[in-house]
Design a protein around this motif. Structure first.
Motif, short mmCIF file in Angstrom:
data_model
loop_
_atom_site.label_atom_id
_atom_site.label_comp_id
_atom_site.label_asym_id
_atom_site.label_seq_id
_atom_site.Cartn_x
_atom_site.Cartn_y
_atom_site.Cartn_z
N SER A 1 49.86 40.42 42.11
CA SER A 1 49.26 39.49 41.22
C SER A 1 49.57 39.77 39.84
O SER A 1 49.71 39.19 38.65
CB SER A 1 47.52 39.52 41.54
N LEU A 2 49.86 41.14 39.17
CA LEU A 2 50.21 41.57 37.92
C LEU A 2 51.65 40.97 37.59
O LEU A 2 51.93 40.55 36.59
CB LEU A 2 50.00 43.05 37.87
N ILE A 3 52.36 40.99 38.65
CA ILE A 3 53.77 40.58 38.54
C ILE A 3 53.83 38.79 37.96
O ILE A 3 54.46 38.38 37.16
CB ILE A 3 54.53 40.59 39.68
N ILE B 1 43.68 38.02 36.45
CA ILE B 1 43.07 39.17 37.26
C ILE B 1 41.68 39.36 37.18
O ILE B 1 41.15 39.71 38.42
CB ILE B 1 43.87 40.34 36.77
N ALA B 2 41.16 39.24 36.07
CA ALA B 2 39.60 39.25 36.13
C ALA B 2 38.90 38.19 37.08
O ALA B 2 38.05 38.54 37.71
CB ALA B 2 38.98 39.31 34.90
N ALA C 1 47.92 36.29 44.63
CA ALA C 1 49.17 36.15 44.66
C ALA C 1 49.81 36.86 45.89
O ALA C 1 48.89 37.60 46.66
CB ALA C 1 50.22 36.94 43.58
N ALA C 2 51.07 36.72 46.38
CA ALA C 2 51.57 37.31 47.56
C ALA C 2 51.67 38.83 47.47
O ALA C 2 51.90 39.46 46.23
CB ALA C 2 53.20 36.76 47.89
N THR C 3 51.77 39.50 48.66
CA THR C 3 51.89 40.86 48.76
C THR C 3 53.21 41.26 48.21
O THR C 3 54.34 40.80 48.68
CB THR C 3 51.45 41.38 50.12
N ALA C 4 53.08 42.36 47.35
CA ALA C 4 54.68 42.96 46.89
C ALA C 4 55.28 43.38 47.75
O ALA C 4 54.67 44.08 48.87
CB ALA C 4 54.33 43.64 45.62
N SER C 5 56.48 43.50 47.65
CA SER C 5 57.44 44.39 48.80
C SER C 5 56.94 45.71 48.89
O SER C 5 56.60 46.22 48.04
CB SER C 5 59.02 44.37 48.31
N ALA C 6 57.10 45.98 50.29
CA ALA C 6 56.79 47.65 50.53
C ALA C 6 57.84 48.44 49.90
O ALA C 6 57.60 49.69 49.62
CB ALA C 6 56.75 47.65 52.05
N HIS C 7 59.09 47.86 49.82
CA HIS C 7 60.13 48.94 49.06
C HIS C 7 59.87 49.79 47.84
O HIS C 7 60.47 50.77 47.72
CB HIS C 7 61.39 48.13 49.24
#
Length: 277
Positions: A206-208, A220-221, A233-239
């Motif tokens: 979400s910050l991205i 975000i709030a 937002a979508a889940t960021a990559s695990a990498h």
């Protein structure tokens, strides 16, 4: 009658080839590899408990585990022996005998995670493709930092919680959240008492969106108040995710990993130089 002692290990691993920490059937996991190696030195069955169960592809520099054993070995024998039985992408960094009351998970005061983004507008990295996320749109870290302020403190993090999360309550306390840039790298450090499933990666995702300009800082709030995962937002990559350190009460004298405080921002370059150059 056998006398059991409790040992704590500091573990570092590259999670690229593992289906997370927790032992599962028919797939490689970090826990399985660690238990198998310890059992060869202990000469009996071992069950290890970790400070934080990392997901598939997530890495660790400061994972902490504990287990009970009746085998009498010196710390150096444990360290060298277990490391000699581990695959190259897992290593024991330190060994310490701890009081029987110590628990790697429940004794922890906080966990620190670091998320690494390769923010280059021309190309991704072939070498580090599984060591950091890649975002080609320029990320405004100042916007991301301002947007993240609302996440500090104790909140209901349902909007940043995976649907399959098994935790009974979504309330967590974020103590620090720092977003910085080092040349082409965006570095997101987050410390909390504990995390719900996918919490760090969902916050980063979400910050991205804010950093890329697709969403306003106030979003975000709004998400935090909405308590609705489908709006985020979508889940960021695990990498890009690393379990960097776990904090315990001082009486346990648990060794500090590379970072013992997210306030030591001067160490971010050391992290990059040690692990990404």
């Amino acid at each position: 009658m056998k006398t059991f002692i409790t040992l704590a290990f500091g573990i570092e691993y590259d999670g690229s080839c593992y289906c997370g920490w927790q032992r599962q059937n028919a797939v490689p996991t970090v826990q399985e590899a660690v238990e198998r190696a310890i059992e060869k030195i202990a000469a009996h069955k071992i069950r290890v408990i970790c400070a934080g169960r990392t997901d598939t592809g997530v890495h660790a520099i400061g994972q902490v585990i504990h287990f009970k054993t009746f085998s009498q070995r010196t710390d150096m024998v444990w360290l060298r022996g277990v490391n000699g039985c581990l695959p190259a992408d897992i290593v024991v960094r330190w060994v310490k005998r701890v009081p029987d009351l110590f628990h790697a998970r429940f004794s922890a005061l906080s966990r620190c995670y670091r998320y690494m983004v390769n923010n280059h507008n021309l190309h991704r990295s072939a070498i580090f493709r599984k060591k950091m996320a890649y975002i080609y749109q320029f990320l405004d870290v100042e916007k991301m930092q301002r947007a993240s302020h609302c996440l500090l403190g104790e909140h209901n993090f349902t909007s940043f919680r995976a649907g399959q999360c098994q935790s009974r309550f979504p309330i967590r306390n974020i103590m620090q959240l720092n977003i910085t840039r080092d040349d082409r790298y965006v570095i997101i450090d987050i410390q909390a008492n504990s995390f719900v499933h996918h919490m760090v990666r969902n916050i980063v995702g979400s910050l991205i969106e804010v950093g890329s300009g697709r969403k306003p800082e106030s979003w975000i709030a709004d998400l935090l108040l909405a308590k609705n995962r489908t709006l985020a937002a979508a889940t960021a990559s695990a990498h890009g995710l690393y379990l960097v350190s776990v904090e315990y009460p001082s009486n346990y004298k648990i060794p500090s990993p590379l970072f013992n405080s997210l306030a030591l921002q001067s160490k971010k370059t050391l992290f990059l130089e040690k692990y990404f150059h």
